[in-house]
Design a protein around this motif. Structure first.
Motif: not given
Length: 412
Positions: A149-174
């Motif tokens: 039950a990783v609940h946050y994964n199912f919220h629409p905001t998480w889907q929007y957040f991921m759409s703002q990220i180009n995963q191959t270009d990420v160098v740092y996350a916290s």
């Protein structure tokens, strides 16, 4: 003023959603443990779901189970965990027990053919995760559904957040989460080492899960981990505070920070910050001998309780340079902030209301799986659940506190 009314109205309805009529053949849930998370994670979401009924509860102390049932309107109180998983009227077992009991009772429920909704972290360690999520019980025809039950994964905001990220270009996350002093007591079950307690298992699991999604990869190593132990009577091998640095493929770095003991005046919303490497972007308005470079930063506030409040800031720094010598010509920043509470607000036609909590979105997809429907495709796979526990083990091993132990004593 309108914004404040919307905020208050949404959060009131999130805790007091409309009670809908139930279908003639609902899915009946049984609850293992009289856990505090039960109302938010299941009982309240179930009110607005026409195919979900909360049928029964069992706890080690039947008197406690009875009081819990009376408080939350659960019609049946059973004598033991065994009695609940053996009850033919129960379709799904929701497990909100201490971490160390998840593996034992999830497996027992699956053996009885029950679907299982399993609170995160799913189990105590990666060994248990391998055994549970790769159990032959899950590969048989008509096998029960098991969800971490990783609940946050199912919220629409998480889907929007991921759409703002180009995963191959990420160098740092916290990921940072601060819990004010006094909310989690030294006697809390989160501090029981024998039952796989610790802040990394609780708060840290959000951060580790988020980093794995952001990088679309598994950490190669935990290069640093500093922990602050709890105070008596809590176990000295349970962390109350942690900072860890994980290395991902290509040298990318992810950090998690969390504590149960921040002064109230220093409390801040949980947040995720993602930095991208500078990348060239097309722009027909610039000269042929020029290039346009974008460096993106995305910050997500409130992803752990997105219904209460969420905001995603996408900040792009642009620079136009000479192609030959890379000398800068012009530099500016553009920033967009967005909050979302339904799929409609991010341009997707999927079920949901602005007052639905992440747990309600999760319940929607869980029921879709049980019913054999396609749903919206958002899920937590068995391999993802296993990888999550491997990453948690990696961090604990580096901390010096050690991987959380398996719980062998039978508790019913």
């Amino acid at each position: 003023m309108a914004g404040l009314f919307t905020f208050l109205h949404r959060n009131y309805k999130a805790s007091n959603p409309p009670i809908v009529p139930k279908s003639s053949d609902p899915i009946r849930f049984g609850i293992l443990g009289a856990a505090n998370i039960g109302p938010d994670a299941l009982f309240i979401p179930a009110r607005s779901h026409p195919e979900v009924v909360i049928q029964a509860v069992a706890a080690r102390d039947k008197a406690k189970a009875k009081a819990y049932a009376d408080k939350h309107g659960i019609p049946v109180v059973l004598d033991s965990y065994d009695a609940l998983i053996n009850d033919a009227s129960i379709d799904v077992v929701y497990i909100a027990l201490p971490n160390g009991l998840h593996f034992q009772w999830a497996l027992a429920a699956l053996e009885k053919g029950k679907h299982v909704l399993l609170e995160k972290p799913s189990v105590s360690n990666a060994t248990e995760a391998e055994l549970l999520f790769h159990s032959p019980l899950l590969s048989k025809p008509g096998a029960p559904v098991l969800l971490d039950a990783v609940h946050y994964n199912f919220h629409p905001t998480w889907q929007y957040f991921m759409s703002q990220i180009n995963q191959t270009d990420v160098v740092y996350a916290s990921h940072t989460v601060l819990v004010p002093t006094g909310i989690i007591k030294p006697t809390d079950i989160r501090y029981n080492y024998d039952l796989a307690g610790g802040a990394i298992m609780d708060l840290g699991s959000y951060g580790i899960s988020a980093l794995r999604a952001i990088f679309a990869a598994e950490p190669e190593s935990c290069v640093e981990c500093t922990v602050k132990p709890t105070v008596p009577p809590a176990s000295e091998l349970c962390d109350a505070e942690y900072t860890a640095k994980l290395q991902f493929p290509g040298g990318a770095i992810g950090e998690i920070r969390g504590t149960y003991d921040v002064p109230w005046l220093k409390f801040r919303l949980p947040n995720l910050e993602v930095l991208h490497r500078p990348t060239e972007v097309p722009d027909d308005s610039i000269e042929p001998n020029q290039v346009k470079i974008r460096t993106r930063k995305v910050v997500f506030y409130g992803h752990m309780f997105a219904t209460i409040y969420n905001r995603i800031d996408t900040e792009d720094t642009f620079e136009v340079r000479n192609r030959d010598d890379q000398q800068p010509i012009k530099k500016w920043t553009e920033k967009i902030s967005k909050s979302a509470h339904s799929f409609r607000e991010i341009g997707m036609e999927q079920p949901g209301e602005t007052y639905w909590k992440s747990y309600r979105y999760q319940l929607e997809e869980f029921v879709q799986r049980i019913k054999g429907r396609s749903g919206n495709g958002i899920w937590v796979s068995a391999d993802e659940s296993i990888a999550q526990m491997k990453a948690i083990d990696m961090v604990y091993a580096k901390s010096g506190f050690g991987v959380r132990p398996s719980h062998e004593r039978q508790v019913s």
